[in-house]
Structure formats: structure tokens, C-alpha cells
Write a protein that holds these residues in place. Structure first.
Motif, PDB file in Angstrom:
ATOM      1  N   SER A  59       0.813  -1.217   0.000  1.00  0.00           N
ATOM      2  CA  SER A  59       0.000   0.000   0.000  1.00  0.00           C
ATOM      3  C   SER A  59       0.841   1.260   0.000  1.00  0.00           C
ATOM      4  O   SER A  59       0.335   2.345  -0.272  1.00  0.00           O
ATOM      5  N   GLY A  60       2.104   1.114   0.376  1.00  0.00           N
ATOM      6  CA  GLY A  60       2.923   2.298   0.603  1.00  0.00           C
ATOM      7  C   GLY A  60       3.091   2.590   2.084  1.00  0.00           C
ATOM      8  O   GLY A  60       3.919   3.413   2.467  1.00  0.00           O
ATOM      9  N   GLY A  61       2.315   1.889   2.911  1.00  0.00           N
ATOM     10  CA  GLY A  61       2.420   2.082   4.363  1.00  0.00           C
ATOM     11  C   GLY A  61       3.455   1.157   4.971  1.00  0.00           C
ATOM     12  O   GLY A  61       3.998   0.262   4.308  1.00  0.00           O
ATOM     13  N   ILE A  62       3.701   1.354   6.241  1.00  0.00           N
ATOM     14  CA  ILE A  62       4.771   0.638   6.918  1.00  0.00           C
ATOM     15  C   ILE A  62       4.449  -0.846   7.139  1.00  0.00           C
ATOM     16  O   ILE A  62       5.340  -1.698   7.060  1.00  0.00           O
ATOM     17  N   ASP A  63       3.165  -1.170   7.393  1.00  0.00           N
ATOM     18  CA  ASP A  63       2.825  -2.565   7.708  1.00  0.00           C
ATOM     19  C   ASP A  63       3.068  -3.482   6.516  1.00  0.00           C
ATOM     20  O   ASP A  63       3.706  -4.522   6.631  1.00  0.00           O
ATOM     21  N   SER A  64       2.545  -3.076   5.354  1.00  0.00           N
ATOM     22  CA  SER A  64       2.735  -3.939   4.190  1.00  0.00           C
ATOM     23  C   SER A  64       4.199  -3.924   3.748  1.00  0.00           C
ATOM     24  O   SER A  64       4.718  -4.936   3.263  1.00  0.00           O
ATOM     25  N   ALA A  65       4.863  -2.795   3.949  1.00  0.00           N
ATOM     26  CA  ALA A  65       6.293  -2.749   3.604  1.00  0.00           C
ATOM     27  C   ALA A  65       7.064  -3.747   4.464  1.00  0.00           C
ATOM     28  O   ALA A  65       7.828  -4.573   3.949  1.00  0.00           O
ATOM     29  N   LEU A  66       6.834  -3.725   5.772  1.00  0.00           N
ATOM     30  CA  LEU A  66       7.551  -4.639   6.652  1.00  0.00           C
ATOM     31  C   LEU A  66       7.250  -6.099   6.298  1.00  0.00           C
ATOM     32  O   LEU A  66       8.158  -6.927   6.218  1.00  0.00           O
ATOM     33  N   SER A  67       5.984  -6.407   6.070  1.00  0.00           N
ATOM     34  CA  SER A  67       5.635  -7.785   5.705  1.00  0.00           C
ATOM     35  C   SER A  67       6.386  -8.219   4.459  1.00  0.00           C
ATOM     36  O   SER A  67       6.827  -9.367   4.344  1.00  0.00           O
ATOM     37  N   THR A  68       6.508  -7.305   3.519  1.00  0.00           N
ATOM     38  CA  THR A  68       7.197  -7.622   2.270  1.00  0.00           C
ATOM     39  C   THR A  68       8.688  -7.870   2.514  1.00  0.00           C
ATOM     40  O   THR A  68       9.277  -8.800   1.951  1.00  0.00           O
ATOM     41  N   TYR A  69       9.305  -7.052   3.361  1.00  0.00           N
ATOM     42  CA  TYR A  69      10.734  -7.261   3.680  1.00  0.00           C
ATOM     43  C   TYR A  69      10.932  -8.618   4.365  1.00  0.00           C
ATOM     44  O   TYR A  69      11.900  -9.329   4.090  1.00  0.00           O
ATOM     45  N   ILE A  70      10.015  -8.959   5.246  1.00  0.00           N
ATOM     46  CA  ILE A  70      10.127 -10.250   5.929  1.00  0.00           C
ATOM     47  C   ILE A  70      10.020 -11.398   4.915  1.00  0.00           C
ATOM     48  O   ILE A  70      10.807 -12.349   4.931  1.00  0.00           O
ATOM     49  N   ALA A  71       9.043 -11.266   4.012  1.00  0.00           N
ATOM     50  CA  ALA A  71       8.827 -12.333   3.032  1.00  0.00           C
ATOM     51  C   ALA A  71      10.036 -12.471   2.104  1.00  0.00           C
ATOM     52  O   ALA A  71      10.457 -13.594   1.764  1.00  0.00           O
TER      53      ALA A  71
ATOM     54  N   ASP B  72      -6.960 -13.793  -6.221  1.00  0.00           N
ATOM     55  CA  ASP B  72      -6.891 -14.189  -7.634  1.00  0.00           C
ATOM     56  C   ASP B  72      -5.436 -14.233  -8.095  1.00  0.00           C
ATOM     57  O   ASP B  72      -5.004 -15.183  -8.751  1.00  0.00           O
ATOM     58  N   GLN B  73      -4.679 -13.232  -7.734  1.00  0.00           N
ATOM     59  CA  GLN B  73      -3.276 -13.201  -8.165  1.00  0.00           C
ATOM     60  C   GLN B  73      -2.465 -14.312  -7.497  1.00  0.00           C
ATOM     61  O   GLN B  73      -1.499 -14.824  -8.057  1.00  0.00           O
ATOM     62  N   SER B  74      -2.879 -14.708  -6.301  1.00  0.00           N
ATOM     63  CA  SER B  74      -2.162 -15.808  -5.644  1.00  0.00           C
ATOM     64  C   SER B  74      -2.379 -17.111  -6.407  1.00  0.00           C
ATOM     65  O   SER B  74      -1.489 -17.965  -6.454  1.00  0.00           O
ATOM     66  N   ALA B  75      -3.558 -17.256  -7.015  1.00  0.00           N
ATOM     67  CA  ALA B  75      -3.802 -18.452  -7.824  1.00  0.00           C
ATOM     68  C   ALA B  75      -2.905 -18.445  -9.057  1.00  0.00           C
ATOM     69  O   ALA B  75      -2.358 -19.479  -9.454  1.00  0.00           O
ATOM     70  N   VAL B  76      -2.755 -17.292  -9.648  1.00  0.00           N
ATOM     71  CA  VAL B  76      -1.889 -17.163 -10.836  1.00  0.00           C
ATOM     72  C   VAL B  76      -0.444 -17.502 -10.462  1.00  0.00           C
ATOM     73  O   VAL B  76       0.248 -18.230 -11.177  1.00  0.00           O
ATOM     74  N   ALA B  77      -0.015 -16.942  -9.347  1.00  0.00           N
ATOM     75  CA  ALA B  77       1.398 -17.068  -8.976  1.00  0.00           C
ATOM     76  C   ALA B  77       1.691 -18.360  -8.231  1.00  0.00           C
ATOM     77  O   ALA B  77       2.837 -18.595  -7.851  1.00  0.00           O
ATOM     78  N   ARG B  78       0.679 -19.204  -8.027  1.00  0.00           N
ATOM     79  CA  ARG B  78       0.820 -20.374  -7.142  1.00  0.00           C
ATOM     80  C   ARG B  78       1.513 -19.941  -5.844  1.00  0.00           C
ATOM     81  O   ARG B  78       2.616 -20.365  -5.516  1.00  0.00           O
ATOM     82  N   ALA B  79       0.803 -19.080  -5.121  1.00  0.00           N
ATOM     83  CA  ALA B  79       1.389 -18.432  -3.959  1.00  0.00           C
ATOM     84  C   ALA B  79       0.357 -18.329  -2.852  1.00  0.00           C
ATOM     85  O   ALA B  79      -0.831 -18.536  -3.077  1.00  0.00           O
ATOM     86  N   LEU B  80       0.826 -18.030  -1.656  1.00  0.00           N
ATOM     87  CA  LEU B  80      -0.074 -17.729  -0.546  1.00  0.00           C
ATOM     88  C   LEU B  80      -0.219 -16.216  -0.406  1.00  0.00           C
ATOM     89  O   LEU B  80       0.679 -15.466  -0.791  1.00  0.00           O
ATOM     90  N   VAL B  81      -1.343 -15.791   0.165  1.00  0.00           N
ATOM     91  CA  VAL B  81      -1.563 -14.367   0.399  1.00  0.00           C
ATOM     92  C   VAL B  81      -1.009 -14.004   1.770  1.00  0.00           C
ATOM     93  O   VAL B  81      -1.369 -14.616   2.782  1.00  0.00           O
ATOM     94  N   LEU B  82      -0.122 -13.025   1.772  1.00  0.00           N
ATOM     95  CA  LEU B  82       0.519 -12.603   3.013  1.00  0.00           C
ATOM     96  C   LEU B  82      -0.316 -11.502   3.681  1.00  0.00           C
ATOM     97  O   LEU B  82      -0.722 -10.545   3.030  1.00  0.00           O
ATOM     98  N   GLY B  83      -0.563 -11.662   4.973  1.00  0.00           N
ATOM     99  CA  GLY B  83      -1.333 -10.658   5.713  1.00  0.00           C
ATOM    100  C   GLY B  83      -0.449  -9.544   6.212  1.00  0.00           C
ATOM    101  O   GLY B  83       0.758  -9.725   6.404  1.00  0.00           O
ATOM    102  N   THR B  84      -1.049  -8.391   6.449  1.00  0.00           N
ATOM    103  CA  THR B  84      -0.276  -7.203   6.833  1.00  0.00           C
ATOM    104  C   THR B  84      -0.933  -6.432   7.969  1.00  0.00           C
ATOM    105  O   THR B  84      -0.670  -5.239   8.132  1.00  0.00           O
ATOM    106  N   SER B  85      -1.804  -7.103   8.755  1.00  0.00           N
ATOM    107  CA  SER B  85      -2.460  -6.410   9.876  1.00  0.00           C
ATOM    108  C   SER B  85      -1.626  -6.574  11.134  1.00  0.00           C
ATOM    109  O   SER B  85      -1.248  -7.691  11.482  1.00  0.00           O
ATOM    110  N   ASN B  86      -1.373  -5.476  11.827  1.00  0.00           N
ATOM    111  CA  ASN B  86      -0.612  -5.584  13.065  1.00  0.00           C
ATOM    112  C   ASN B  86      -1.532  -5.831  14.260  1.00  0.00           C
ATOM    113  O   ASN B  86      -2.755  -5.787  14.139  1.00  0.00           O
TER     114      ASN B  86
END
Lengths: 311, 278, 278, 311
Positions: free
Chosen positions: C41-53, C129-143
Motif C-alpha cells: 500500500s505504501g504504508g509501513i505494515d505492508s512494507a515490513l511484511s514484504t521485507y520479511i517475506a 486471484d493473483q495468488s492463484a496465478v502465482a501459485r502463492a499464498l496471500v501474506l497478511g499485513t495487519s498488526n
């Protein structure tokens, strides 16, 4: 090493039938204790047996005499309704298979035991010289916080020491060690080592050094080792189950309260401690707590408390 | 030993009706609400849920939302309107075609599975939006068979505030629907998620609800083992497939995994009823 | 007695990083996957989750999805791209305006709250939907702060497969983000859900994250009572409001209610780990 | 009616200090037993106290002598982490308020009791003539299926009878009645009525007559009433909590095993049974099981079993 062995348990007879009279009792020896810090798969006996066999092979390579696996090492921890599915009777083919593996190497595995009355216990099994020698059923089933053991399991009702190649030992499972009464029974019962398979979940991240829970456990292990002048061998698992991590950090603590070996935190590991049980003897020159312990007083006062409580 | 042929899934429909009607009335009012919105597909599950809600809250407190896509079977809409008309409830038709096509315009290669799941989730978002308008709760319509098999869309049709039929099997849904007066054509028709033309649940699943409900009842409710079930006369491959399906879809029945680090973690050692203080 | 001013929410960032990176690596691979998709989103929560992943799975196994709406703050997109660029991960921009406007065309009267929730849910449907395309799991970003306060959209941003940051407070998210190299402007900026122009979490909530995190830590993690907290120096009205908010939002942290009728009901007496057999 | 009363419990002393020597013991009487089949609000002491006061008012109108509320009637059932929040000490203002209400009417309420050691019990309290006369702490905490009581609560360790205006009684809470040993202790302890507050969740819908769980409970109540020749007064709650219903169907069963009064299933109700404890006396002309019961044999055999198990 003492060569006189306790007889194999007449399956499925209870462990407490083992004789306390044991030739060579009190003789000390050097041995190598291994700690298999593994990541069991949840509810998968097949995969966990493989992990177990791999660790046994590694132990043989490293000349280990006694190998410890964590609590529920054959099953994983958050079993919930899988408990009956993975449970093993003492005469099950899987346990016979494990007994066979112990011809040249003593070891302890954790599993769910099914009793003849179809009750399920969180148990650890001591295998030696081709047979199942002792079973400890977890007495204190944590049912608070992240734990729900009492929901799924029956509670053990014995804390017993037992004789092995390495002298008299006791096994206590995880939460059992948080009850000083259980460790006390092991000590007064003559154990020179407490074997403590565990599945301790990680939590508490305010400490600059390590997990809050590790600090607590490490203090417990050192307290018993030092106060009781015995070895504490703590084998804790790693891995994640449903978002909960198990923190590892398995260790052997000596009778002086010092660390003999320490496994890594938060990752698979295999640690070996070369120990000498003569250390127990030497430290009890200084530490006279066992000599001075007044069993009769403790017993009398406990009987008084129980009498008052249940009057 | 139990025999596969002897399994009896008959329910006491009068009793179950009383329990489920009471459930909806009690759980809705407890949170200070009076109303529910429900997505009416034309199938038996949503029809039954709607009948239960109308009996619980009165027809004036149930809003039916019909959410067809351009390829939906027109009979589905007719059947949905039959439910609306029979009960005399308020309803609204919201065509999901514009939103779905706006999205898949950028992904023309998307297969039926992706499209079906996106539609199921789009419908959920609409139900939640409409529930805000109506000051209402969203009523769930997934039955026990679907929930166990994971035959539904996570955060799509599986999402709701309260679900009156999640503990009764499809076979039992039929019994109750008949007893509560759901129109006969809806009770009788071939089950279909209607995510694409000609879709049939049983063809897609590879077995009938009658068969699988008997199996699930013994496996889940009675806790017979897979070995017991084969001995009882079920086909070994069928048993293995269903058991694996139940296991593999457990994630659809559990909340998201949260990495525990603190001393008290939501849903692990922070535990309160949903009805906390109600 | 504890003093409000003495609460220390400092975490051991090296340890938490190790735990959370291990969590993502372990839980993703355990289900036979390699990848995650995450809404950035541009916010800190999703950014941190992305760095962890990215640390857990490698940058090639993380797909960032940017889902702006036409009124989203352009800075949000810039910050999201900063995360993508810094980590060197694959990303995709999917504008949600067409889908959202297609829906609200029929409901021009809809307020900001309805629009914001619909957008949050639309984003969820796209991530799945994109997780199905990417054969991926959806990562959560709620603190943890948001989850406890219910400051999020049920089945929207609160929905995911696995959430690495759901057990750490917003204040702790900041510490970890800094330690893991999330770009400083993202760490420093005013928290906003960016559901409408100029939205600020703290203005909307009526208190700062610093204040509420200290309160929540004592109330939830340490189990002090409301009375204790007032004695510790927190404003009584503030305590009451937060406690009530935690209670009233319990429904967002629990699965849908299922009416129990059988002997074994999903999530009540049918209990297995999500990781069953993994 | 006997007018000699047991003294009020010296708060917070234990209930078992009540004297078993009780003037008028064995005298029989007629009384009206009320069953308040209510829907408590979860975790809301304020609202549940109101429900309680309303039912007491109704009981006075209907000349009830002894009123029973369900298990956890003051708190609701699925409390989970709310347990400490709603718990009451024996000297709490709420309990004093309830004691005051009992000046003209005896009654039993269910609540969470906090002990002096800060342990929490699922308890029921017998109030009479302005005082708290007896507390029963649930012994058997179900922790299986839909239940998780052991997770949140401590387990009671006493099954005691106690003397009241109406003769000697016993209280057992819900799951306690599923253990015949508990009902046996009440019987051998001299109870002429078992008061059984319950919160039984409904399940089982295959039976054409009623819920599966109701059939089971009704069989249990009738079995004890008839075999032990005493009254069983079962007060079960109704309402829903998190999708789980409580099925009501409160009842008084007489010492002949017959139904004296039966409340509705699945809805609020208030039922009154006019009973005569002389029925217990009359039925024990025919049923000599209590006379013939060999307490010493049972005790000796149990001691043997315990000795074997814990040897």
C-alpha cells in the motif's frame, strides 16, 4: 560400564515393576549424550520415524551412548483430534521397530501412548539393548495459554526413577519440570540424570539476549542441576506449527550448574555432550543437600496438608 | 461393525427447525440488530437459510440479494425470485457482470476456476456492503458437506457473520428444506454452484452427496477410521480421496495464521467468545 | 503498581526478525508452496511484511501487488514502488477504480465508510486471484494494534493465509521496520489507511499509536484490569473506550458462527491444526 | 418444617465445617421447588443479577420454598478469558446482596468463585435465611468436545451433603452427575434431594422425539432418583452462546423415577414442583438398596485398586 541390565519390560506391564536393586548401582562412568533437536511433521509418523532413524545414524557416527529426542518427537505437538490416530500401544510394530534400533545405542523418543483402557498419554519411552525399558507418562498437562493438553490426553500418575546402563535416571516431560515436586521425586528417587524431552513454544521478545521463555527454562534447568547435583539433559524441538515456533536451545547442564553443551536456538541441530557421572559424586562432596534432606519431615507435613485439605 | 448401507442421516426436522430459527433470532438480536441480508442463488442452501431467517426475524427483516453474472443460468434467477416471492421478503438484484468484466478485461486468459472464485468473493463484498446499508448481519449459506470438503470459496461464499446450516449435511438440508416449505423445484434440482454454465457439484466432485454424506457422517461425526470405512463397504479410493480432501482443506476452516512472538496472541492465548458481553 | 509512563515496548529486533522470517519460510514451504503475494500500500505494515517475506523466500518468490484507487494519494504509490525497487521484487499494478466505480455507479449515495470497506475487500479478492496465478499464498499485513481495535475490514485487509506481524504492536512494527531496512520515509510517515484523501489513522481513532499500544500491552498482554490502568495513570474515558472497542470487535477475530446441532461441529468439537499433516 | 438451622458459613471458611448433627434430621416435609430456566448474558453480572431478582420475585408470587438457578447463572457459560473478570469471592458485595435475598426463600445460584489463593471454581451457592450456607465446587470439569472447563478453572475436591430447612441435601454441577461416584457419595452422605444446576449444550438431532443429549440426561436423572430413592432437581439453562444452544428441559424427578414437573425445551420457563419428602421415606420401604449398601466393602475395594494403581 555396568553390564547388568534391568529386564526388558514385560509388555505392556507397568514400568514400576523394575527392581530398585541393581548390581553396580552407584558406579560412575563416562558417556556421550546426544540431543537431536529436530522438526517433527504434525501427525506424520512416517516422516518422523525417518527423522528419528537419520538422527540415530548420526548418533552412531558420533559415538553417542544415549540419544534424546524431544517430547512428541514421533508425532508433532498440536495434534488436537489426531491424538487417537497417531497413538501407539507398547506392543505396536513401530515401538518394536524402535526397540530393535536400541541394540547398540540407548535413546528416548516422545510419542502418544495408548493404554489398554484406550486412554492416551503424552509419553516418552526409554529404549536400551533392544527393549523398551521405561515409559514416563506426562503428569502435568498444561492447559492454559497456548496449551490444551488436558483436552486431549490423560494424565500420568507416577514419577519414577529407573535403572539403566548409565545408572539410575528419571524422565520428566516439559511442564513436569515446572513442578518442583516432580523434580524432587526424581532426586529423592536416586536419579543422577534427569532426561527432559520438551516441546516448548517460543514467546516473549522484550529481552535483549534471547526469548523470554528460554531464560525461564535455562534458569529451571540450572536450578535443578546445581541444587540436586545431577545432570539435566533437555532436548527441545524446533520448527513452527500453526504459527507457533518451538525455540530449541537444547542443552546438557552439569551438576555444578554449568553448561556442558548448548544447541542453537530456532533451527535444527545435533549436539553432543561428553559427560562423566563421577561429577555427580564429586559435587556431592560439597553439596550435602541430599544427605541433609528430611524425607520423613516432608512426607509428614504433606500428609498433614492433605488431611486438612480433604477433611 | 457398521455397514455403509445402514447409515441413517434422517433428522428430526421439527427440532432442527426450532434450533436453527432460535439460533438466528438469538444471535442477531444479541448484537443489537434486527435484520439479515442473504445472497439468494436459486439453490437449496441459500433458499433454506432464507426460510430460516424469515421464520426467525419476520419477513420484513430479511433482505435477499440476487447477484447474477451474465453467464448465470436464467433458471437460477427464477428460482431465487420464487424464494423471494414465496416469503414476501424485500430483495435487490445486483448484476456482478460490470465488476467482474472490468477486472478480467485485463486478464482474458483467466480460467473458469479463477473467474468462479472472483465472482464468489465479489458477491461477498456486495453482501457486506448491503449489510451496512440495511444495518443487518450477513447470513451464511454453506452446509456441512461443503465446509468439510472445502467445496466453496474462502472469503467468498464461506464468509458470513452467522451460518444456520453449517452443521447439517446436504442430505439433511434437503429434508429440512422440504419440511420448511422451500418450493419443490428448488429442493429437487441438481445442485450447482452455477459459477459456469452447466456446472454440477456432483459431476465436479466425482461422487453424489448421498454417498459422501454417509461417508462423512461416519468419518467425522462418528470418528470411524479410514480402515473401518473400507471394512464397512465403502470403496477404498473414495475413502482416501475424501479423507485427504477434508484434511487438505482445513485451512479454509481456520483463521489466518499469526506468527506468535508475544506472551498473549490473538486466538491462541487471547480467547473470548464472539458473543463476549452479549 | 505499574505506571503508564514506565511501559517499555522495545523488542529484540534481531530475534523477532529471525522468528518472523522463519515463520514465513516454514509455513509457506510446509504447504508445498514457494511464493507469496502481498498487497503493497505504501504504508509501513505492508512494507515490513514484504521485507520479511523477501528475507524468508528470496526476492524472486515475492510478488507485490499495488492496487490504487483514483483518489489514492499518489505518494502511496511512490512509496510502494520504493519498496518494490529496494527489494527488487516482481510487482504488478492493478487499478481498482473500474471495479469500484462499476459498483458504486448504482449507489452514488454511498458514504466513505462503505466505499473504503468495498475497496479493502476488492483488494482482497484481487490478492487471492493473483495468488492463484502465482501459485502463492496471500501474506497478511495487519498488526496487533489494528487487530485488537478492529481497525480494519473483515474479509478485506484482515483476510490472508498467513500474517507475520499480527502479534506485534504498531510501535513495534516501527522498530522492526527500521531494523530491517524499510526506507526511512515509509517508517516516518503518518499512518493512514488511505481509503480517502487525507485520512489519518490517529485522527480517526482519536488517539496515537504510542498511547494506545502502551494501554493495550498492559490490558491484553499483561491482563491488568481497566481499574488498574486508570490507577496507572491512563485517562479513564480512554481506557473505557479502548476496552469496549476490543470487546465489540471480537467478531472480526473469530470465524463465522455455526449453529451447532450435530454431535461434532466444525471448529467446536472437530478440531485440527491448520497445519494438519504438514 | 424444622426450624433449627445450620449456622451461616463463617466467611470464607469451608462448607464442610457444617455440623452433621442436625436437630430434626430425618423429619419430612412438603415444599415447593422452583426451577428458573433462564438465558444468562455472557459475562454480564449486572444483567444476570436482574434476571435472578426477577425470578426470585416470581418465586415469591408462586410460594416457592426453594428455587434453583442453572449452572453459571450469574455469568453465562463460555466465559473463556472472562473467568477472572466475573469471579466472586465469598465475601463479595454481590454474594452479600444475594444472601440478603434469601431471608424468606432458599435458593441456589451458579457463579465463578475466586478462592483466597486466587483459584477459580465453577461453583454453586446455597443461600438460606439470609446467609450463604454451602458452596459446591464442580469436581468434574469437562474438557472434551464443546467443553474447555479445565483450561480456565480449578477442580473442586469435595462432594459433601449439607443440612438445610428441608433436610439434608447435596449439590452436583452438570458433568458431576455423569460420574456415578459423585451421586453415590451424595446418596451415602444422606441426601434426600440432589440439586443439579446445569448448562447442558444441545446436540444430536437424529432422535424423532427430542435432542439426543436430552434423552441421555433424562435417563441419568431417573436412574439416580429411582435407584437411590431421592429427588433429583435439575435446572438447565436455555439460550445460545456462539451458536451453541442450551436445551432447557429442567425437571424434578421423584424417588419413584417419575417426573414431578418438566419445563419446556429450548425456551425460557419457570416450573414449580410441589413435593413431599415423605415420599423418600415411603419409597425406601420398598427399595432397600441404601440399607443393603456395603460401604465398607466398597471402600476396601477402592483402597485396593488405588493401592495397585499407585504402587
Amino acid at each position: 560400564m555396568a553390564r547388568h541390565m534391568s529386564p526388558a519390560l514385560p509388555l505392556p506391564a507397568a514400568a514400576h515393576l523394575l527392581s530398585a536393586e541393581y548390581p553396580g548401582e552407584g558406579s560412575t562412568m563416562k558417556l556421550r549424550v546426544g540431543l537431536a533437536q529436530i522438526t517433527p511433521a504434525l501427525g506424520r509418523l512416517d516422516r518422523n520415524l525417518e527423522l528419528c532413524l537419520e538422527a540415530l545414524a548420526k548418533a552412531r557416527q558420533e559415538q553417542v551412548d544415549l540419544l534424546l529426542f524431544p517430547e512428541l518427537s514421533l508425532t508433532g505437538y498440536y495434534l488436537k483430534d489426531l491424538v487417537p490416530t497417531v497413538a501407539q500401544r507398547r506392543d505396536s510394530p513401530l515401538l518394536r521397530r524402535l526397540a530393535d534400533e536400541s541394540r547398540d545405542l540407548s535413546f528416548v523418543v516422545g510419542l502418544v501412548e495408548e493404554s489398554p483402557e484406550h486412554l492416551y498419554y503424552n509419553a516418552c519411552c526409554y529404549f536400551e539393548e533392544g527393549a523398551l525399558r521405561h515409559v514416563h507418562r506426562k503428569v502435568y498437562l498444561p492447559t492454559y495459554g497456548i496449551f490444551d493438553e488436558h483436552r486431549y490426553l490423560a494424565r500420568g500418575d507416577r514419577v519414577r526413577t529407573f535403572d539403566t546402563k548409565f545408572g539410575r535416571l528419571a524422565m520428566l516431560l516439559c511442564e513436569d519440570l515446572w513442578h518442583p515436586s516432580a523434580a524432587y521425586l526424581a532426586w529423592v528417587g536416586g536419579a543422577r540424570m534427569i532426561l527432559a524431552p520438551s516441546s516448548s513454544p517460543g514467546r516473549g521478545v522484550g529481552d535483549p539476549e534471547r526469548l523470554g521463555i528460554s531464560s525461564t527454562w535455562e534458569a529451571i534447568n540450572r536450578f535443578y542441576a546445581k541444587m540436586f547435583s545431577l545432570f539435566v539433559c533437555f532436548a527441545n524441538r524446533v520448527g513452527y506449527e500453526d504459527g507457533i515456533n518451538f525455540w530449541g536451545g537444547s542443552e546438557v547442564v552439569g551438576p555444578d550448574g554449568g553448561t556442558v553443551v548448548k544447541a542453537e536456538y530456532l533451527q535444527d541441530d545435533f549436539a553432543v555432550a561428553a559427560i562423566d557421572t563421577a561429577e555427580v559424586r564429586r559435587l556431592r562432596f560439597f553439596n550435602t543437600l541430599l544427605r541433609d534432606e528430611d524425607l520423613a519431615l516432608t512426607l509428614r507435613e504433606l500428609q498433614r496438608l492433605a488431611g486438612e485439605r480433604y477433611a | 461393525m457398521i455397514r455403509a448401507t445402514e447409515v441413517n442421516l434422517t433428522i428430526n426436522t421439527a427440532l432442527v427447525e426450532k434450533l436453527l430459527v432460535g439460533f438466528v433470532a438469538n444471535e442477531v438480536r444479541k448484537v443489537g440488530m434486527e435484520r439479515v441480508v442473504v445472497g439468494i442463488s436459486g439453490g437449496i442452501d441459500s433458499a433454506l437459510s432464507t426460510y430460516i431467517a424469515a421464520a426467525a426475524l419476520g419477513r420484513e427483516n430479511v433482505v435477499g440479494i440476487l447477484m447474477p453474472y451474465k453467464t448465470s443460468n436464467p433458471e437460477s434467477k427464477e428460482d431465487a425470485l420464487r424464494v423471494v416471492g414465496d416469503l414476501g421478503i424485500e430483495h435487490r438484484v445486483i448484476d456482478i457482470t460490470p465488476m467482474i468484466d472490468a477486472y478480467f478485461g485485463a486478464f482474458p486468459e483467466a480460467d473458469q476456476m479463477r473467474r468462479g472464485n472472483k465472482m464468489a468473493r465479489e458477491r461477498m463484498t456486495i453482501l457486506y456492503d448491503q449489510s451496512a446499508v440495511a444495518r443487518a448481519l450477513v447470513l451464511g449459506t454453506s452446509n456441512k458437506t461443503e465446509l468439510l470438503l472445502g467445496y466453496g470459496t474462502l472469503y467468498g461464499d464461506m464468509a458470513s457473520a452467522l451460518n444456520p446450516i453449517g452443521d447439517i449435511y446436504k442430505t439433511q438440508v434437503r429434508q429440512l428444506a422440504k419440511a420448511m416449505g422451500v418450493p419443490a423445484p428448488i429442493v429437487a434440482k441438481t445442485p450447482s454452484a452455477d459459477l459456469w454454465l452447466g456446472q454440477s457439484d456432483e459431476a465436479e466432485l466425482g461422487f453424489t452427496y448421498d454417498e459422501v454424506d454417509r461417508l462423512l457422517y461416519l468419518y467425522v461425526d462418528q470418528r470411524y477410521s479410514s480402515e473401518d470405512l473400507v471394512e464397512a463397504g465403502f470403496d477404498a479410493l473414495f475413502v482416501a480421496r475424501v479423507a485427504e480432501r477434508v484434511r487438505a482443506n482445513q485451512f479454509k476452516r481456520r483463521p489466518p495464521l499469526i506468527a506468535k512472538v508475544s506472551e498473549r496472541t490473538i486466538d491462541r492465548d487471547f480467547r473470548y467468545a464472539r458473543d463476549w458481553g452479549r
